[in-house]
Design an enzyme around this catalytic site. Structure first.
Site, PDB file in Angstrom:
ATOM      1  N   ARG A 126       0.847  -1.209   0.000  1.00 48.68           N
ATOM      2  CA  ARG A 126       0.000   0.000   0.000  1.00 48.68           C
ATOM      3  C   ARG A 126       0.882   1.259   0.000  1.00 48.68           C
ATOM      4  O   ARG A 126       0.977   1.951  -1.000  1.00 48.68           O
ATOM      5  CB  ARG A 126      -0.950  -0.031   1.216  1.00 48.68           C
ATOM      6  CG  ARG A 126      -2.081   0.977   1.115  1.00 48.68           C
ATOM      7  CD  ARG A 126      -1.701   2.393   1.497  1.00 48.68           C
ATOM      8  NE  ARG A 126      -1.149   2.518   2.843  1.00 48.68           N
ATOM      9  CZ  ARG A 126      -0.586   3.632   3.300  1.00 48.68           C
ATOM     10  NH1 ARG A 126      -0.494   4.707   2.538  1.00 48.68           N
ATOM     11  NH2 ARG A 126      -0.076   3.673   4.518  1.00 48.68           N
ATOM     12  N   ASP A 127       1.560   1.538   1.095  1.00 50.35           N
ATOM     13  CA  ASP A 127       2.310   2.790   1.187  1.00 50.35           C
ATOM     14  C   ASP A 127       3.442   2.797   0.158  1.00 50.35           C
ATOM     15  O   ASP A 127       3.768   3.836  -0.416  1.00 50.35           O
ATOM     16  CB  ASP A 127       2.885   2.957   2.602  1.00 50.35           C
ATOM     17  CG  ASP A 127       3.096   4.412   2.986  1.00 50.35           C
ATOM     18  OD1 ASP A 127       2.987   5.278   2.105  1.00 50.35           O
ATOM     19  OD2 ASP A 127       3.390   4.675   4.166  1.00 50.35           O
ATOM     20  N   HIS A 148       5.686   4.712  12.487  1.00 52.70           N
ATOM     21  CA  HIS A 148       5.605   4.631  11.007  1.00 52.70           C
ATOM     22  C   HIS A 148       6.568   5.696  10.473  1.00 52.70           C
ATOM     23  O   HIS A 148       6.224   6.873  10.387  1.00 52.70           O
ATOM     24  CB  HIS A 148       4.151   4.905  10.595  1.00 52.70           C
ATOM     25  CG  HIS A 148       3.872   4.910   9.125  1.00 52.70           C
ATOM     26  ND1 HIS A 148       3.129   3.936   8.491  1.00 52.70           N
ATOM     27  CD2 HIS A 148       4.210   5.786   8.143  1.00 52.70           C
ATOM     28  CE1 HIS A 148       3.015   4.220   7.197  1.00 52.70           C
ATOM     29  NE2 HIS A 148       3.673   5.341   6.956  1.00 52.70           N
ATOM     30  N   HIS A 166       9.146   7.298   7.680  1.00 51.98           N
ATOM     31  CA  HIS A 166       9.684   7.403   6.319  1.00 51.98           C
ATOM     32  C   HIS A 166      11.152   7.811   6.426  1.00 51.98           C
ATOM     33  O   HIS A 166      11.579   8.409   7.415  1.00 51.98           O
ATOM     34  CB  HIS A 166       8.848   8.386   5.495  1.00 51.98           C
ATOM     35  CG  HIS A 166       7.524   7.793   5.082  1.00 51.98           C
ATOM     36  ND1 HIS A 166       7.346   7.148   3.887  1.00 51.98           N
ATOM     37  CD2 HIS A 166       6.336   7.708   5.733  1.00 51.98           C
ATOM     38  CE1 HIS A 166       6.091   6.711   3.808  1.00 51.98           C
ATOM     39  NE2 HIS A 166       5.456   7.033   4.916  1.00 51.98           N
ATOM     40  N   CYS A 186       4.603   8.950  -0.132  1.00 52.31           N
ATOM     41  CA  CYS A 186       3.201   9.359  -0.088  1.00 52.31           C
ATOM     42  C   CYS A 186       2.988  10.334  -1.233  1.00 52.31           C
ATOM     43  O   CYS A 186       3.707  11.325  -1.341  1.00 52.31           O
ATOM     44  CB  CYS A 186       2.847  10.011   1.237  1.00 52.31           C
ATOM     45  SG  CYS A 186       1.148  10.642   1.265  1.00 52.31           S
ATOM     46  N   ASN A 207       9.102   4.123   3.194  1.00 48.64           N
ATOM     47  CA  ASN A 207       9.128   3.743   4.607  1.00 48.64           C
ATOM     48  C   ASN A 207      10.480   3.117   4.940  1.00 48.64           C
ATOM     49  O   ASN A 207      11.201   2.669   4.061  1.00 48.64           O
ATOM     50  CB  ASN A 207       8.064   2.676   4.883  1.00 48.64           C
ATOM     51  CG  ASN A 207       6.665   3.146   4.564  1.00 48.64           C
ATOM     52  OD1 ASN A 207       6.226   3.077   3.425  1.00 48.64           O
ATOM     53  ND2 ASN A 207       5.969   3.639   5.562  1.00 48.64           N
TER      54      ASN A 207
HETATM   55  P1  HMG Z   1     -13.329  14.304  -2.268  1.00 50.20           P
HETATM   56  O1  HMG Z   1     -13.166  14.792  -3.661  1.00 50.20           O
HETATM   57  O2  HMG Z   1     -13.349  15.311  -1.165  1.00 50.20           O
HETATM   58  O3  HMG Z   1     -14.572  13.313  -2.106  1.00 50.20           O
HETATM   59  O4  HMG Z   1     -12.138  13.265  -1.991  1.00 50.20           O
HETATM   60  P2  HMG Z   1     -16.107  13.497  -2.398  1.00 50.20           P
HETATM   61  O5  HMG Z   1     -16.808  12.775  -1.309  1.00 50.20           O
HETATM   62  O6  HMG Z   1     -16.433  14.936  -2.681  1.00 50.20           O
HETATM   63  O7  HMG Z   1     -16.288  12.659  -3.755  1.00 50.20           O
HETATM   64  C1  HMG Z   1     -15.698  13.049  -4.983  1.00 50.20           C
HETATM   65  C2  HMG Z   1     -15.579  11.847  -5.886  1.00 50.20           C
HETATM   66  O8  HMG Z   1     -14.720  10.868  -5.257  1.00 50.20           O
HETATM   67  C3  HMG Z   1     -16.902  11.144  -6.151  1.00 50.20           C
HETATM   68  O9  HMG Z   1     -16.813  10.598  -7.457  1.00 50.20           O
HETATM   69  C4  HMG Z   1     -16.895  10.015  -5.151  1.00 50.20           C
HETATM   70  O10 HMG Z   1     -17.670   8.918  -5.580  1.00 50.20           O
HETATM   71  C5  HMG Z   1     -15.435   9.647  -5.118  1.00 50.20           C
HETATM   72  P3  HMG Z   1     -17.471  11.320  -8.720  1.00 50.20           P
HETATM   73  O11 HMG Z   1     -18.937  11.443  -8.372  1.00 50.20           O
HETATM   74  O12 HMG Z   1     -16.802  12.671  -8.850  1.00 50.20           O
HETATM   75  O13 HMG Z   1     -17.169  10.381  -9.859  1.00 50.20           O
HETATM   76  N1  HMG Z   1     -15.047   8.983  -3.845  1.00 50.20           N
HETATM   77  C6  HMG Z   1     -14.436   7.800  -3.776  1.00 50.20           C
HETATM   78  N2  HMG Z   1     -13.996   6.951  -4.729  1.00 50.20           N
HETATM   79  C7  HMG Z   1     -13.395   5.829  -4.298  1.00 50.20           C
HETATM   80  N3  HMG Z   1     -13.194   5.518  -2.999  1.00 50.20           N
HETATM   81  C8  HMG Z   1     -13.630   6.337  -2.030  1.00 50.20           C
HETATM   82  C9  HMG Z   1     -14.286   7.531  -2.415  1.00 50.20           C
HETATM   83  N4  HMG Z   1     -14.812   8.560  -1.716  1.00 50.20           N
HETATM   84  C10 HMG Z   1     -15.288   9.429  -2.603  1.00 50.20           C
HETATM   85  N5  HMG Z   1     -13.430   6.024  -0.751  1.00 50.20           N
HETATM   86  C11 HMG Z   1     -11.150  11.380  -0.872  1.00 50.20           C
HETATM   87  C12 HMG Z   1     -12.018  12.625  -0.739  1.00 50.20           C
HETATM   88  C13 HMG Z   1     -10.747  10.964   0.513  1.00 50.20           C
HETATM   89  C14 HMG Z   1     -11.950  10.298  -1.552  1.00 50.20           C
HETATM   90  C15 HMG Z   1      -9.909  11.739  -1.734  1.00 50.20           C
HETATM   91  O14 HMG Z   1      -9.330  12.885  -1.198  1.00 50.20           O
HETATM   92  C16 HMG Z   1      -8.899  10.636  -1.779  1.00 50.20           C
HETATM   93  O15 HMG Z   1      -9.142   9.561  -2.281  1.00 50.20           O
HETATM   94  N6  HMG Z   1      -7.677  10.866  -1.272  1.00 50.20           N
HETATM   95  C17 HMG Z   1      -6.606   9.890  -1.346  1.00 50.20           C
HETATM   96  C18 HMG Z   1      -5.768  10.001  -0.141  1.00 50.20           C
HETATM   97  C19 HMG Z   1      -4.693   8.938  -0.140  1.00 50.20           C
HETATM   98  O16 HMG Z   1      -4.920   7.796  -0.483  1.00 50.20           O
HETATM   99  N7  HMG Z   1      -3.476   9.348   0.311  1.00 50.20           N
HETATM  100  C20 HMG Z   1      -2.417   8.455   0.460  1.00 50.20           C
HETATM  101  C21 HMG Z   1      -2.601   7.567   1.661  1.00 50.20           C
HETATM  102  S1  HMG Z   1      -2.304   8.375   3.239  1.00 50.20           S
HETATM  103  C22 HMG Z   1      -0.628   8.118   3.548  1.00 50.20           C
HETATM  104  O17 HMG Z   1       0.065   7.639   2.696  1.00 50.20           O
HETATM  105  C23 HMG Z   1      -0.092   8.441   4.919  1.00 50.20           C
HETATM  106  C24 HMG Z   1       0.198   7.192   5.768  1.00 50.20           C
HETATM  107  O18 HMG Z   1       1.104   6.315   5.091  1.00 50.20           O
HETATM  108  C25 HMG Z   1       0.815   7.597   7.099  1.00 50.20           C
HETATM  109  C26 HMG Z   1       2.012   8.553   6.917  1.00 50.20           C
HETATM  110  O19 HMG Z   1       3.015   8.180   6.319  1.00 50.20           O
HETATM  111  O20 HMG Z   1       1.852   9.685   7.376  1.00 50.20           O
HETATM  112  C27 HMG Z   1      -1.094   6.425   6.045  1.00 50.20           C
HETATM  113 MG    MG Z   2       3.232   6.503   5.094  1.00 52.11          MG
END
Ligand code: HMG
Ligand code: MG
EC number: 4.1.3.4
Length: 306
Positions: free
Chosen positions: A17-18, A209, A211, A242, A251
């Site tokens: 995933r990450d 966690h 990086h 990320c 990571n």
């Molecule tokens: P948004 O645009 O605010 O969402 O995005 P919305 O509710 O307004 O919906 C807009 C569109 O997104 C709609 O589709 C929804 O259906 C769709 P449309 O009608 O335009 O075709 N949608 C979704 N589609 C699939 N799965 C869903 C979903 N929800 C809404 N769950 C949202 C909000 C959270 C969806 C968006 O901002 C997003 O997907 N962000 C991705 C964030 C991400 O994955 N980041 C990387 C992971 S975090 C990380 O790496 C940190 C970590 O490792 C720890 C660290 O290192 O710090 C964990």
């Molecule tokens: Mg991370």
């Protein structure tokens, strides 16, 4: 002869995933399922296998539903996936997930850039997820991003991290993983942060966690260990980063984490040499450098021996 029992450390593999979410080359569902199977074969018992997020935001995680569906349900491995909201949770549930993770940030700017909402709004999204998960006996892990700095707003107060961590815990997350998203911290800040958080929630519910952007991830693991932390997230071959944190790298490598832990006398149940082989193979498949120092050292040693 008195035997001192070995202390166990839980290794939480986040490479599929990450790691993969930030690799330039997206892997097919079959390739991801293959990688996860290889990782499970090394003894890893906690593997983050995908993310139910918008494929427009993170195309590398598209098809996570298929990945999760194809994983075995009875092999003793907990396969988890990220869910940012109710929509993601329901997709994860349909795919058979028994554990999911919500992700919050300690910085408003990162929350906005990563999940398009404020910290408070993110908790409004998580609350129904936790309620539904609880009803379905699905475990929920919580992440806090930017615990040692934010790529958009700079320094982050440890008190702000502890507050978000406690909110996630009180909402029902069984474990809170504190993420140094941009790898900005060093061991002293890590020790101070975990000391503060361990005063506000059980240390057994905390995970590290880290990086490795500045090469401090393994030093930060060591510092968190000294504070009593016994769960660490890592990526095979140090894959990833990320997509929403500019300049961040992968990571801490699982191989390096295992080498440290085993060297210090902790048990993990994971076969380091087997993980190193997976690291060599996946790096070759992605066409990227293997970023695990221990993985490279093991590969060089086995090349000399054969
Ligand atoms: P948004 O645009 O605010 O969402 O995005 P919305 O509710 O307004 O919906 C807009 C569109 O997104 C709609 O589709 C929804 O259906 C769709 P449309 O009608 O335009 O075709 N949608 C979704 N589609 C699939 N799965 C869903 C979903 N929800 C809404 N769950 C949202 C909000 C959270 C969806 C968006 O901002 C997003 O997907 N962000 C991705 C964030 C991400 O994955 N980041 C990387 C992971 S975090 C990380 O790496 C940190 C970590 O490792 C720890 C660290 O290192 O710090 C964990
Ligand atoms: Mg991370």
């Amino acid at each position: 002869m008195s035997m001192v029992p070995m202390q166990a450390v839980k290794v939480f593999e986040v490479g599929p995933r990450d790691g993969l979410q930030n690799e330039r080359q997206p892997l097919s569902v079959a390739a991801r399922v293959g990688l996860i199977g290889e990782l499970a074969g090394t003894g890893l018992r906690h593997i983050e296998a995908g993310a139910f997020v918008s494929p427009r935001w993170v195309p590398q995680m598209a098809g996570s539903d298929e990945v999760l569906r194809q994983l075995p349900s009875n092999d003793g491995v907990s396969y988890t996936a990220l869910v940012p909201n109710r929509q993601g949770f329901e997709a994860a549930q349909r795919a058979g997930c028994r554990e999911v993770a919500v992700f919050a940030a300690a910085s408003e700017a990162f929350s906005r850039n990563n999940i398009n909402c404020s910290i408070d709004e993110s908790f409004e999204r998580f609350t129904p997820v936790l309620r539904a998960a609880n009803e379905a006996s699905i475990r929920v892990r919580g992440y806090v991003s930017c615990v040692l700095g934010c790529p958009f707003s700079g320094a982050v107060a440890p008190e702000a991290v502890a507050k978000v961590a406690r909110r996630l815990y009180e909402l029902g997350c069984y474990e809170i993983s504190l993420g140094d998203t941009i790898g900005a911290g060093g061991p002293d800040e890590t020790a101070q942060l975990f000391e503060l958080c361990a005063r506000q929630l059980p240390v057994a519910a905390l995970a590290g966690h880290f990086h490795d952007t500045w090469g401090m991830a393994i030093a930060n693991v060591h510092a968190a260990l000294a504070q009593g932390v016994r769960t660490f997230d890592s990526s095979v071959a140090g894959l990833g980063g990320c997509p929403y944190s500019p300049g961040a790298s992968g990571n801490v490598a699982t191989e390096d984490l295992l080498y440290l832990l085993h060297g210090l006398g902790y048990s993990t149940g994971v076969d380091l040499e087997a993980v190193a082989q997976v690291g060599v193979r996946i790096s070759a498949q992605l066409g990227t450098a293997n970023r695990s120092r221990a993985g490279l050292a093991l590969a060089a040693r086995s090349a000399r021996e054969h």
